[in-house]
Design an enzyme around this catalytic site. Structure first.
Site, PDB file in Angstrom:
ATOM      1  N   THR A  45      39.751  28.363  41.946  1.00 49.08           N
ATOM      2  CA  THR A  45      40.046  27.548  42.207  1.00 49.08           C
ATOM      3  C   THR A  45      41.132  26.764  41.056  1.00 49.08           C
ATOM      4  O   THR A  45      41.495  25.603  41.584  1.00 49.08           O
ATOM      5  CB  THR A  45      38.550  27.221  40.815  1.00 49.08           C
ATOM      6  N   CYS A  46      41.726  27.235  40.253  1.00 51.99           N
ATOM      7  CA  CYS A  46      42.589  27.137  39.682  1.00 51.99           C
ATOM      8  C   CYS A  46      43.956  26.845  40.814  1.00 51.99           C
ATOM      9  O   CYS A  46      44.669  26.369  40.566  1.00 51.99           O
ATOM     10  CB  CYS A  46      43.418  27.639  38.462  1.00 51.99           C
ATOM     11  N   THR A  47      43.856  27.973  41.573  1.00 54.56           N
ATOM     12  CA  THR A  47      44.557  28.292  42.340  1.00 54.56           C
ATOM     13  C   THR A  47      44.944  27.072  43.484  1.00 54.56           C
ATOM     14  O   THR A  47      45.553  26.806  43.817  1.00 54.56           O
ATOM     15  CB  THR A  47      44.890  29.806  43.014  1.00 54.56           C
TER      16      THR A  47
END
EC number: 1.11.1.24
Length: 155
Positions: A45-47
């Site tokens: 998700t952060c990517t």
């Protein structure tokens, strides 16, 4: 717990970026700033969120925004994340939670019924005078840049 509200003065901070360079909120005086907090480098998700900001970076810059990401990861891990995904913006390392605590984004989370302490994915949009104009408590990671620009135009 996030206690900051839209209209509040953004808390001042200092930190080190992925290159070891000192960065502070005052460096962005006179500029609009997207200050986004994310849990961890190189996670799915952060990517997605970072790549959305990367892919729309030229558009954000055209609208006058600078972008600054903050997570509890170390600078060396940020550097690997920056290089791997060709991120054009600054990532601040905050392993001691100095900035994270000032913005109140470290709190209890829950995953599969298990409660734990962690970083709440949150974005603060700060105006040229250092005032928080918009807070995204649950950013749309795949359309984050678009939602930032749309929200700014409605202010």
């Amino acid at each position: 717990m996030i206690t900051l509200q839209e209209g509040d003065k953004a808390p001042a901070f200092k930190g080190r970026d992925q290159n070891g360079k000192a960065v502070s909120l005052s460096d962005f005086k006179g500029k609009k700033l997207v200050l986004y907090f994310y849990p961890q480098d190189d996670t799915p998700t952060c990517t997605v969120q970072a790549c959305n900001l990367r892919d729309n970076y030229a558009l954000l810059r055209k609208e006058g925004f600078e972008v600054l990401g903050v997570s509890p990861d170390e600078a060396a891990k940020h550097k690997k994340f920056e290089v791997k995904y060709d991120l054009p913006f600054t990532l601040l390392a905050d392993p001691e939670h100095t900035i994270i605590d000032k913005y109140g984004v470290w709190d209890e989370k829950q995953l599969y019924g298990r409660k734990y302490m962690g970083l709440l994915r949150t974005t603060f949009v700060i105006d040229e005078k250092g005032i928080i104009r918009k807070i995204f408590l649950r950013p749309k990671n795949k359309q984050h840049a678009e939602e930032i620009i749309a929200a700014w135009k409605q202010l």
